[in-house]
Design a protein around this motif. Sequence first.
Motif: not given
Length: 137
Positions: A6, A11, A31, A33, A35-36, A46-50
């Motif tokens: 990743l 964040t 976590s 941020a 980006n997709r 759009k983003a994911d926050f693993p």
Amino acid sequence: MNKVALTGRLTKDPDVRYSTGENQMCIARFSLAVNRRGAKKDGERKADFPSCVAFGKTGEFIEKYARKGMKFDITGRIQTGSYTNKDGNTVYTTDVVVEEIEFGESKGSSSQPKPESEPTEEWVNVPDDVDDELPFN
């Protein structure tokens, strides 16, 4: 194979704790941020926050250097788990266990915009008349 890579920005500042007992270990939770890939929606990506967790020396590195907004490249593995909360409900978790981490950009590049007169790339402009002198034509 369970391997994840990743690149993203923190964040918020990491939550760092140390285990109790004879052999204390650093545990850093944070976590990213991320980006997709692909199209933007309404001009925004759009983003994911693993959720990520790092142990030992990796956790200590994060404690020392990682702050909100900083960009990092991480590799690790997905780990799932569960626990029972105080209401008696089972809560399922998914974390990225960080095995390697590197800075994703040089110091100050995210917070300080470059002046427009300064080149934005690190390429050297080669004059047109020297093509014959270059060994890799």
